[in-house]
Design a protein around this motif. Sequence first.
Motif, PDB file in Angstrom:
ATOM      1  N   PRO A 118       0.708  -1.203  -0.057  1.00  0.00           N
ATOM      2  CA  PRO A 118      -0.082  -0.091  -0.020  1.00  0.00           C
ATOM      3  C   PRO A 118       0.894   1.420  -0.061  1.00  0.00           C
ATOM      4  CG  PRO A 118       0.047  -0.999   2.124  1.00  0.00           C
ATOM      5  CD  PRO A 118       0.864  -1.999   1.220  1.00  0.00           C
ATOM      6  N   ASP A 119       0.514   2.276  -0.953  1.00  0.00           N
ATOM      7  CA  ASP A 119       1.094   3.606  -0.860  1.00  0.00           C
ATOM      8  C   ASP A 119       0.095   4.670  -1.385  1.00  0.00           C
ATOM      9  OD1 ASP A 119       2.351   5.942  -0.944  1.00  0.00           O
ATOM     10  OD2 ASP A 119       3.683   5.206  -2.390  1.00  0.00           O
ATOM     11  N   PRO A 120      -0.846   4.949  -0.304  1.00  0.00           N
ATOM     12  CA  PRO A 120      -1.928   6.139  -0.733  1.00  0.00           C
ATOM     13  C   PRO A 120      -1.302   7.351  -1.199  1.00  0.00           C
ATOM     14  CG  PRO A 120      -1.593   5.961   1.602  1.00  0.00           C
ATOM     15  CD  PRO A 120      -0.644   5.099   0.844  1.00  0.00           C
ATOM     16  N   SER A 121      -0.019   7.709  -1.357  1.00  0.00           N
ATOM     17  CA  SER A 121       0.422   9.055  -1.474  1.00  0.00           C
ATOM     18  C   SER A 121       0.084   9.456  -2.875  1.00  0.00           C
ATOM     19  CB  SER A 121       1.938   8.962  -1.537  1.00  0.00           C
ATOM     20  OG  SER A 121       2.566   8.655  -0.204  1.00  0.00           O
ATOM     21  N   GLY A 122      -0.638  10.668  -2.556  1.00  0.00           N
ATOM     22  CA  GLY A 122      -1.150  11.495  -3.677  1.00  0.00           C
ATOM     23  C   GLY A 122      -2.404  11.393  -4.214  1.00  0.00           C
ATOM     24  N   ASN A 123      -3.111  10.365  -3.705  1.00  0.00           N
ATOM     25  CA  ASN A 123      -4.312   9.666  -4.287  1.00  0.00           C
ATOM     26  C   ASN A 123      -5.551  10.369  -3.477  1.00  0.00           C
ATOM     27  OD1 ASN A 123      -3.464   7.953  -6.318  1.00  0.00           O
ATOM     28  ND2 ASN A 123      -2.684   6.499  -4.942  1.00  0.00           N
ATOM     29  N   THR A 124      -6.653  10.043  -3.739  1.00  0.00           N
ATOM     30  CA  THR A 124      -7.856  10.641  -3.093  1.00  0.00           C
ATOM     31  C   THR A 124      -8.779   9.375  -3.085  1.00  0.00           C
ATOM     32  OG1 THR A 124      -7.729  12.649  -4.111  1.00  0.00           O
ATOM     33  CG2 THR A 124      -9.733  12.106  -3.171  1.00  0.00           C
ATOM     34  N   TYR A 125      -9.404   9.292  -1.854  1.00  0.00           N
ATOM     35  CA  TYR A 125     -10.228   8.095  -1.401  1.00  0.00           C
ATOM     36  C   TYR A 125     -11.562   8.775  -0.864  1.00  0.00           C
ATOM     37  CZ  TYR A 125      -6.018   5.615  -1.857  1.00  0.00           C
ATOM     38  OH  TYR A 125      -4.746   5.180  -2.457  1.00  0.00           O
ATOM     39  N   THR A 126     -12.784   8.326  -1.426  1.00  0.00           N
ATOM     40  CA  THR A 126     -13.982   9.102  -0.833  1.00  0.00           C
ATOM     41  C   THR A 126     -14.899   7.730  -0.615  1.00  0.00           C
ATOM     42  OG1 THR A 126     -13.714  10.794  -2.359  1.00  0.00           O
ATOM     43  CG2 THR A 126     -15.924  10.453  -1.253  1.00  0.00           C
ATOM     44  N   LYS A 127     -15.392   7.994   0.619  1.00  0.00           N
ATOM     45  CA  LYS A 127     -16.481   6.949   1.298  1.00  0.00           C
ATOM     46  C   LYS A 127     -15.979   5.378   0.962  1.00  0.00           C
ATOM     47  CE  LYS A 127     -20.403   9.897   0.850  1.00  0.00           C
ATOM     48  NZ  LYS A 127     -21.646   9.991   0.151  1.00  0.00           N
ATOM     49  N   VAL A 128     -14.665   5.092   1.472  1.00  0.00           N
ATOM     50  CA  VAL A 128     -14.115   3.794   1.432  1.00  0.00           C
ATOM     51  C   VAL A 128     -14.075   3.396   2.501  1.00  0.00           C
ATOM     52  CG1 VAL A 128     -12.116   2.417   0.532  1.00  0.00           C
ATOM     53  CG2 VAL A 128     -12.973   4.524  -0.740  1.00  0.00           C
ATOM     54  N   ALA A 129     -14.342   1.894   2.738  1.00  0.00           N
ATOM     55  CA  ALA A 129     -14.020   1.259   4.160  1.00  0.00           C
ATOM     56  C   ALA A 129     -12.737   0.343   3.988  1.00  0.00           C
ATOM     57  CB  ALA A 129     -15.158   0.404   4.233  1.00  0.00           C
ATOM     58  N   PHE A 130     -11.878   0.708   4.842  1.00  0.00           N
ATOM     59  CA  PHE A 130     -10.663   0.062   4.822  1.00  0.00           C
ATOM     60  C   PHE A 130     -10.750  -0.848   5.945  1.00  0.00           C
ATOM     61  CE2 PHE A 130      -9.820   3.954   2.745  1.00  0.00           C
ATOM     62  CZ  PHE A 130      -8.932   3.725   1.485  1.00  0.00           C
ATOM     63  N   ILE A 131     -10.665  -2.321   5.754  1.00  0.00           N
ATOM     64  CA  ILE A 131     -10.796  -3.269   6.851  1.00  0.00           C
ATOM     65  C   ILE A 131      -9.690  -4.084   7.169  1.00  0.00           C
ATOM     66  CG2 ILE A 131     -12.331  -5.002   7.511  1.00  0.00           C
ATOM     67  CD1 ILE A 131     -13.791  -2.480   7.089  1.00  0.00           C
TER      68      ILE A 131
ATOM     69  N   GLU B 151     -11.851  10.971   2.341  1.00  0.00           N
ATOM     70  CA  GLU B 151     -12.863  11.816   2.700  1.00  0.00           C
ATOM     71  C   GLU B 151     -14.058  10.732   3.103  1.00  0.00           C
ATOM     72  OE1 GLU B 151     -13.639  13.972  -0.765  1.00  0.00           O
ATOM     73  OE2 GLU B 151     -12.286  15.776  -0.035  1.00  0.00           O
ATOM     74  N   GLN B 152     -14.514  11.051   4.341  1.00  0.00           N
ATOM     75  CA  GLN B 152     -15.592  10.126   4.793  1.00  0.00           C
ATOM     76  C   GLN B 152     -15.590   8.664   4.503  1.00  0.00           C
ATOM     77  OE1 GLN B 152     -19.768  11.751   3.734  1.00  0.00           O
ATOM     78  NE2 GLN B 152     -18.742  13.326   2.190  1.00  0.00           N
ATOM     79  N   CYS B 153     -14.232   8.345   4.984  1.00  0.00           N
ATOM     80  CA  CYS B 153     -13.830   6.688   4.873  1.00  0.00           C
ATOM     81  C   CYS B 153     -13.885   6.331   6.425  1.00  0.00           C
ATOM     82  CB  CYS B 153     -12.459   6.873   4.274  1.00  0.00           C
ATOM     83  SG  CYS B 153     -12.149   7.338   2.560  1.00  0.00           S
ATOM     84  N   THR B 154     -13.959   5.074   6.264  1.00  0.00           N
ATOM     85  CA  THR B 154     -13.740   4.336   7.629  1.00  0.00           C
ATOM     86  C   THR B 154     -12.634   3.275   7.568  1.00  0.00           C
ATOM     87  OG1 THR B 154     -16.430   4.345   7.893  1.00  0.00           O
ATOM     88  CG2 THR B 154     -15.154   2.668   8.933  1.00  0.00           C
ATOM     89  N   PHE B 155     -11.952   3.556   8.629  1.00  0.00           N
ATOM     90  CA  PHE B 155     -11.018   2.516   8.974  1.00  0.00           C
ATOM     91  C   PHE B 155     -10.981   1.503  10.151  1.00  0.00           C
ATOM     92  CE2 PHE B 155      -9.275   6.343   6.948  1.00  0.00           C
ATOM     93  CZ  PHE B 155      -8.439   6.139   5.971  1.00  0.00           C
ATOM     94  N   ARG B 156     -11.321   0.396   9.899  1.00  0.00           N
ATOM     95  CA  ARG B 156     -11.683  -0.433  10.976  1.00  0.00           C
ATOM     96  C   ARG B 156     -10.544  -1.693  11.278  1.00  0.00           C
ATOM     97  NH1 ARG B 156     -16.793  -2.103  13.119  1.00  0.00           N
ATOM     98  NH2 ARG B 156     -17.626  -0.739  11.479  1.00  0.00           N
ATOM     99  N   GLY B 157      -9.905  -1.646  12.371  1.00  0.00           N
ATOM    100  CA  GLY B 157      -9.002  -2.633  12.666  1.00  0.00           C
ATOM    101  C   GLY B 157      -7.914  -2.377  11.771  1.00  0.00           C
ATOM    102  N   VAL B 158      -7.518  -1.269  11.559  1.00  0.00           N
ATOM    103  CA  VAL B 158      -6.323  -0.928  10.606  1.00  0.00           C
ATOM    104  C   VAL B 158      -4.933  -0.794  11.692  1.00  0.00           C
ATOM    105  CG1 VAL B 158      -5.377   0.644   8.950  1.00  0.00           C
ATOM    106  CG2 VAL B 158      -7.744  -0.121   8.681  1.00  0.00           C
ATOM    107  N   ARG B 159      -3.919  -1.044  11.086  1.00  0.00           N
ATOM    108  CA  ARG B 159      -2.849  -0.913  11.778  1.00  0.00           C
ATOM    109  C   ARG B 159      -1.961   0.181  11.139  1.00  0.00           C
ATOM    110  NH1 ARG B 159      -4.239  -6.142  11.502  1.00  0.00           N
ATOM    111  NH2 ARG B 159      -2.744  -6.599   9.943  1.00  0.00           N
ATOM    112  N   PHE B 160      -1.802   1.405  11.790  1.00  0.00           N
ATOM    113  CA  PHE B 160      -0.839   2.543  11.409  1.00  0.00           C
ATOM    114  C   PHE B 160       0.376   2.420  11.968  1.00  0.00           C
ATOM    115  CE2 PHE B 160      -5.443   3.673  10.607  1.00  0.00           C
ATOM    116  CZ  PHE B 160      -5.396   4.132   9.333  1.00  0.00           C
TER     117      PHE B 160
END
Length: 204
Positions: A23-36, A51-60
Amino acid sequence: MADRMHGRPAPATESEVRDWDDPDPSGNTYTKVAFIDLDLTEVANTGAVFEQCTFRGVRFNASTHTDSAFVNCTFIGSSFFDSTFTRCKVLGSRFDRCTFGLFKVAGGDWSFVGLAGADLRGSEFSNVRLREADLIRVRCEGATLRGVDLSGASLQGANFAKADLRGSDLSTVDPHTVELSGAIIDMTQAVVLATSLGLDVRPS
């Protein structure tokens, strides 16, 4: 789904990501995405917009986020050990049952964020806007909050014992409901807190 501040529901998502190789989100746009249940450990993110995304159980853990935006997002059961956010916009986002530790925030706008009950002991916040943030019962013992704008923040039951608060806006801190024992403050803040206690501060 976690409720947001003031009873606003979390935004509904329209797609899911459960498997994200390299994963490398740099420079990208995500809208209403659930990251599980993703592992974003040590990810170096620059300039991504969520924007308006959900991160559930994500390890940062040990991740870095620079000049990025997390607007009206919801973080549920996610971990942020040793993660760093630099000049990020986290407006209106909510953290529910997340874990922190060695958490660092430098600059950026975290206004209206929901961190009620979060354990931020030992975390570092510097020159950050936390205007009107929900910090009810937040645990910040031994934390560093230097130059933080806390104007309008909800702080009932917050614990700032032995925290370094120098340069932060404490105008809405009620010493009757916030634990401040051993906290480090500057002279200007001392006058603000004394006044809030009903003392009449005058020059000698």
